[in-house]
Design a protein around this motif. Structure first.
Motif, PDB file in Angstrom:
ATOM      1  N   SER A   1       0.828  -1.204   0.000  1.00  0.00           N
ATOM      2  CA  SER A   1       0.000   0.000   0.000  1.00  0.00           C
ATOM      3  C   SER A   1       0.865   1.258   0.000  1.00  0.00           C
ATOM      4  N   ARG A   2       1.948   1.224   0.759  1.00  0.00           N
ATOM      5  CA  ARG A   2       2.853   2.380   0.803  1.00  0.00           C
ATOM      6  C   ARG A   2       3.525   2.594  -0.550  1.00  0.00           C
TER       7      ARG A   2
ATOM      8  N   LYS B   1       1.858   7.472  -6.549  1.00  0.00           N
ATOM      9  CA  LYS B   1       1.074   8.709  -6.705  1.00  0.00           C
ATOM     10  C   LYS B   1       1.950   9.936  -6.504  1.00  0.00           C
ATOM     11  N   GLU B   2       2.757   9.898  -5.450  1.00  0.00           N
ATOM     12  CA  GLU B   2       3.594  11.057  -5.133  1.00  0.00           C
ATOM     13  C   GLU B   2       4.586  11.354  -6.251  1.00  0.00           C
TER      14      GLU B   2
ATOM     15  N   ASN C   1       1.118   4.376  -2.764  1.00  0.00           N
ATOM     16  CA  ASN C   1       1.076   5.812  -2.437  1.00  0.00           C
ATOM     17  C   ASN C   1       2.294   6.542  -2.982  1.00  0.00           C
TER      18      ASN C   1
END
Length: 562
Positions: free
Chosen positions: A505-506, A512-513, A509
């Motif tokens: 999950s990290r 996305k960043e 993310n």
């Protein structure tokens, strides 16, 4: 886009007339089941007395021994047996689940077990007019020849088991079956038990007072004729079964020269002779494939999505059309038990192979209470979807999301993974529930590329209706996770928890960043043997995790194929 919410034409026409052989076989079987049920019920009356049994037999004779009842009974017996042989002939392989095999073997053995009883009662009555009642039959089976009585009891139990299996395959796909299963199982058990107890009590009654029921002598000259009729029946049934098996052998020999390749999720390929159904191909090599109705084309649980090679395949039969129309199937959906491919094709079980295996694991209690496994985990999400839908109507938003969910679900299933859950516009998928860690990582990577490609196709299809194209981001990680049946009520199901899930999950993310399409942990890259030397490698700190993760940043997934 509003028009998309109207039902689309599926490309599958309703059949004008539907009288499938399977329905005729089912209805003839139900007639035989009704006769067997009344016969067992009559036996059970022996718990009261032999006279009550005989009185009820006279009543039932009005139903089954009148011209219409006789035609219906023996016509159903003949039709059911011939259609059973037809189904046996159509089977390309005799490898099948135990329950189906039991039904087949029991059904073929029934005529040989029942011939003596039928000839000694119904045929003798038709030829000579001598009516063997319960006192005569029970005296013969209980006193004169107990061994024959045991054989006859076994024959009736076998016939009842065959009936119960047939009814089970017919009803288990019904949505209400689960609610009444215990009641039906109880009836299925009580009927033969009460019948055998009634038979035993009647036997004891006659043995205790042999003079009460004096046997009516039958014509002695008819016995030789009846013996010949018995042999003729044996020979006829054996010849019919032998003919069906011989025809199967000749067809199999002819089909050996033409092979068909079926490709399943995870690039698993099966080669079958032409004429096999997809379901038979799955069973031939031991691939788990759901089939609640036993391959009869009624339940649709074996349905597959044909992702390649649909053109030029045989059209659906009336039975298959009726089932596909009932579930409002898309044009690329076919029933695996009915489709006999004419050339190579690629399929994805709608109730996927991975899900089927996983459900087997749960029901067998291997992982229900928790087990640690090496998994590959995929997290994906749409970037900026909330802003994208600010100017969309609610049903347009739902429509787009459903198309996106379809892309994700098909990509995961085609790669042999398990779609765990959707979270908002994101999804979690697990790989490795039934495969090695290396295969799991390769399959997760393949699924990620399929998702990205699928979203690009959505953008092309809806370019005129989207202010901005959809952008998906994917994070992949591999490691140990605890797999188990978790949740509450209807939200309960097989899922995974642990550090590996949080790390994946990290990574999603992070994608996305960094405006990257794909972030792959070094663990996944190493296990899948990916060459990512052209991508940036970065060490990522994960919240709640002491050790950082080495990951590869893939800005554009299409660069991996260049």
């Amino acid at each position: 886009m509003n028009s998309r919410h109207q039902r689309q034409v599926r490309g599958i026409a309703r059949p004008r007339r539907l009288v499938p052989l399977r329905e005729i076989r089912l209805n003839s079987g139900l007639v035989l089941a009704a006769f067997l049920l009344t016969h067992f019920g009559n036996h059970a009356l022996g718990l009261f007395s032999v006279q009550v049994m005989e009185d009820m037999r006279q009543v039932l004779n009005l139903v089954w021994r009148n011209p219409l009842g006789t035609f219906l009974l023996y016509g159903s017996l003949f039709v059911h047996f011939i259609l059973a042989l037809e189904a046996l002939f159509k089977r390309q392989t005799l490898r099948m689940p135990f329950k189906e095999a039991a039904q087949l073997v029991l059904g073929l053995s029934i005529p040989f077990l029942l011939v003596p009883h039928v000839v000694g009662t119904r045929v003798e009555f038709s030829l000579t007019g001598h009516d063997s009642g319960y006192p005569d039959v029970i005296r013969g089976f209980w006193i004169i020849s107990p061994a024959n009585g045991a054989k006859q009891a076994l024959a009736l139990v076998i016939a009842w088991l065959h009936v119960c299996l047939g009814v089970y395959f017919w009803l288990r796909a019904k949505h209400w079956f689960g609610r009444y299963a215990i009641l039906l199982y109880t009836i299925a058990l009580l009927v033969p038990v009460l019948a055998l107890l009634g038979f035993a009590e009647a036997g004891k009654e006659i043995a205790s007072d042999p003079e009460r029921f004096v046997p009516a002598p039958g014509p002695a000259e008819a016995q030789e004729m009846l013996a010949g009729i018995r042999l003729a029946f044996y020979a006829a049934f054996a010849a019919l079964i032998g003919t069906a098996l011989t025809a199967r052998g000749i067809r199999a020999y002819k089909n050996l020269s033409t092979n068909i390749r079926i490709t399943y999720p995870g690039a698993q390929t099966v080669t079958i002779p032409q004429g096999f159904s997809i379901l038979e191909g799955s069973r031939l090599v031991g691939i788990p494939h759901q089939s609640a109705c036993g391959g009869r084309g009624r339940c649709s649980t074996c349905r597959v999505r044909v992702v390649k090679g649909l053109d030029g395949q045989p059209p659906p039969s009336p039975q298959e059309l009726a089932t596909l129309n009932r579930i409002k199937a898309d044009p690329d959906i076919r029933l695996a038990c009915q489709l006999r491919p004419a050339h190579d094709l690629s399929v994805v079980p709608v109730l996927s192979v991975g899900r089927a295996r996983m459900l087997d694991l749960v029901t067998s209690n291997q992982v229900a209470s928790g087990r640690e496994r090496e998994l590959a985990v995929l997290f994906c999400d749409l970037r900026g979807f909330t802003r994208l839908t600010e100017h969309q109507l609610p049903f347009d938003t739902v429509f787009i999301l459903n198309r996106y969910f379809e892309v994700v679900g098909q990509a995961v299933e085609e790669a042999g993974g398990h779609l765990d859950k959707f979270i908002g516009d994101g999804a979690l998928a697990l790989f490795g529930l039934t495969t090695t860690p290396e295969s799991a990582s390769r399959h997760a990577f393949e699924a990620a590329l399929r998702i990205i490609e699928g979203v690009e196709r959505l953008n092309d299809a809806f370019a005129s209706e989207l202010d901005h194209p959809l952008r998906v981001v994917v994070g992949l990680h591999a490691g140990a996770a605890v797999v188990g049946d978790m949740g509450y009520g209807q939200a309960r199901g097989l899922t995974a928890v642990g550090d590996t899930i949080n790390a994946a999950s990290r990574l999603e993310n992070l994608a996305k960043e960094l405006s990257a399409e794909l972030v792959i942990s070094d663990e996944v890259a190493r296990r899948a043997r990916l060459d990512l030397s052209g991508c940036e490698r970065r060490t990522v700190a994960v919240r709640g995790r002491a050790a950082p993760i080495d990951a590869w940043i893939v800005l554009r997934a299409e660069a991996l194929s260049e």
